[in-house]
Design an enzyme around this catalytic site. Structure first.
Site, PDB file in Angstrom:
ATOM      1  N   ASP A 166       0.812  -1.213   0.000  1.00 22.95           N
ATOM      2  CA  ASP A 166       0.000   0.000   0.000  1.00 22.95           C
ATOM      3  C   ASP A 166       0.846   1.264   0.000  1.00 22.95           C
ATOM      4  OD1 ASP A 166       0.891  -0.559   2.584  1.00 22.95           O
ATOM      5  OD2 ASP A 166      -1.106  -0.951   3.369  1.00 22.95           O
ATOM      6  N   ASN A 209      -8.232  -2.994  13.872  1.00 22.21           N
ATOM      7  CA  ASN A 209      -9.591  -3.347  13.449  1.00 22.21           C
ATOM      8  C   ASN A 209      -9.588  -4.550  12.511  1.00 22.21           C
ATOM      9  OD1 ASN A 209      -8.517  -2.300  11.133  1.00 22.21           O
ATOM     10  ND2 ASN A 209     -10.029  -0.676  10.848  1.00 22.21           N
ATOM     11  N   GLU A 240     -10.054  -2.396   4.862  1.00 20.87           N
ATOM     12  CA  GLU A 240     -10.777  -2.177   6.111  1.00 20.87           C
ATOM     13  C   GLU A 240     -11.954  -3.146   6.219  1.00 20.87           C
ATOM     14  OE1 GLU A 240      -9.400  -0.254   8.170  1.00 20.87           O
ATOM     15  OE2 GLU A 240      -8.482   1.468   7.179  1.00 20.87           O
ATOM     16  N   HIS A 283      -7.652  -4.906   9.793  1.00 16.27           N
ATOM     17  CA  HIS A 283      -7.311  -4.663   8.382  1.00 16.27           C
ATOM     18  C   HIS A 283      -5.986  -5.324   8.027  1.00 16.27           C
ATOM     19  CE1 HIS A 283      -5.161  -0.598   9.433  1.00 16.27           C
ATOM     20  NE2 HIS A 283      -4.237  -1.507   9.198  1.00 16.27           N
TER      21      HIS A 283
HETATM   22  C1  F6R Z   1       1.306  -1.442   6.130  1.00 15.44           C
HETATM   23  C2  F6R Z   1       0.045  -2.165   6.186  1.00 15.44           C
HETATM   24  C3  F6R Z   1      -0.817  -2.154   7.409  1.00 15.44           C
HETATM   25  C4  F6R Z   1      -0.017  -2.502   8.672  1.00 15.44           C
HETATM   26  C5  F6R Z   1      -0.929  -2.494   9.892  1.00 15.44           C
HETATM   27  C6  F6R Z   1      -0.141  -2.715  11.165  1.00 15.44           C
HETATM   28  O1  F6R Z   1       1.918  -1.585   4.865  1.00 15.44           O
HETATM   29  O2  F6R Z   1      -0.323  -2.738   5.217  1.00 15.44           O
HETATM   30  O3  F6R Z   1      -1.864  -3.068   7.246  1.00 15.44           O
HETATM   31  O4  F6R Z   1       0.580  -3.745   8.525  1.00 15.44           O
HETATM   32  O5  F6R Z   1      -1.608  -1.291   9.982  1.00 15.44           O
HETATM   33  O6  F6R Z   1       0.722  -1.638  11.363  1.00 15.44           O
HETATM   34  P1  F6R Z   1       1.820  -1.667  12.534  1.00 15.44           P
HETATM   35  O7  F6R Z   1       2.794  -2.729  12.169  1.00 15.44           O
HETATM   36  O8  F6R Z   1       2.457  -0.290  12.486  1.00 15.44           O
HETATM   37  O9  F6R Z   1       1.094  -1.948  13.779  1.00 15.44           O
END
Ligand code: F6R
Length: 250
Positions: A66, A135, A142, A137
């Site tokens: 992303d 959540n 989402e 994701h």
């Molecule tokens: C980032 C991504 C997100 C993160 C998720 C957890 O490229 O795709 O889905 O993996 O938000 O983020 P952290 O590791 O910062 O808790």
């Protein structure tokens, strides 16, 4: 499928070994990469082990999950910047085969189509790394995202913007939209490794453990993948039933 490790470093070591074994088996592997705090120890360990074992990463192709819309690659919170800092500038990657969506692209919808197409042309992702949001994701998919989704533009939920605001000076600066790989693209990966560390992931990991496969909890789709691992540290696993814990670490 759920494996508990003592701490994030132990997970990083294990994942780094798996990635190196994959690269040694197939030096033109396609890796699916994530950003975020969960991945930092993984990339740190991978850099260390690749250098120590003299592993050739120049044949790899990488696709990131992303990117924020509105942030250029020189913005310190853009995911391209993160990847350069934690991985791409530290090892001899072929930079032209490190793909991320372009957050400043004039036609994001067209770019999304191209991105899913590029992954298919590359022969699909061999190993996809995933973190998980509070959540549920994965990528920026989402709750409620279709399991049939391809790369698409998403408005970010307030919860995700608040979670990610720790990296920005204020909540107002957190972008409101992103481009993310779709759940179908992710599920076409040959192997998936989802990692969760820290107490702030304990609640969602308990939900993920109990949950059926449902679009209301996007990460639950990983449970239906034939070759997936979910790696947790003790803190993230604290609400999982102890008798079901399967420990990989020796
Ligand atoms: C980032 C991504 C997100 C993160 C998720 C957890 O490229 O795709 O889905 O993996 O938000 O983020 P952290 O590791 O910062 O808790």
């Amino acid at each position: 499928m759920f494996y508990v490790f003592s701490n994030p470093q132990a997970i990083a070591e294990h994942v780094s070994e798996l990635l190196i074994a994959q690269i040694q088996k197939k030096n033109d592997s396609v890796l699916g990469l994530a950003t975020g705090s969960t991945m930092e120890p993984v990339y740190e360990k991978l850099c260390e082990q690749v250098a120590r074992l003299n592993v050739d990463v120049s044949g790899l192709t990488t696709f990131n999950l992303d990117e924020y819309i509105g942030l250029g690659s020189d913005h310190p919170q853009s995911y391209r910047y993160y990847m350069r800092q934690h991985l791409f500038n530290r090892l001899a990657f072929a930079q032209h085969r490190t793909f991320l969506p372009d957050g400043l692209c004039a036609d994001p919808v067209k770019q999304c189509e191209q991105y899913s197409g590029q992954i298919q042309q590359a022969g699909h992702i061999d190993v996809q790394l995933l973190g998980i949001g509070n959540n549920g994701h994965i990528g920026f998919n989402e709750p409620g995202t279709s399991f049939g989704s391809r790369t698409h533009v998403v408005p970010l939920t307030e919860q995700t913007r608040i979670d990610n605001s720790r990296f920005f000076d204020s909540l107002d600066e957190v972008p409101t939209k992103a481009i993310t790989l779709g759940l179908q693209d992710i599920m076409e990966s040959k192997q998936i490794i989802l990692i969760a560390t820290g107490t702030n992931k304990a609640q969602i990991m308990a939900e993920l453990y109990e949950s059926p496969v449902t679009e209301q909890l996007p990460a639950s789709v990983v449970k239906s993948h034939p070759n997936a691992m979910i790696l947790l540290d003790e803190q993230a696993a604290q609400f999982l039933p102890a008798e079901w814990r399967d420990t990989l670490e020796s």
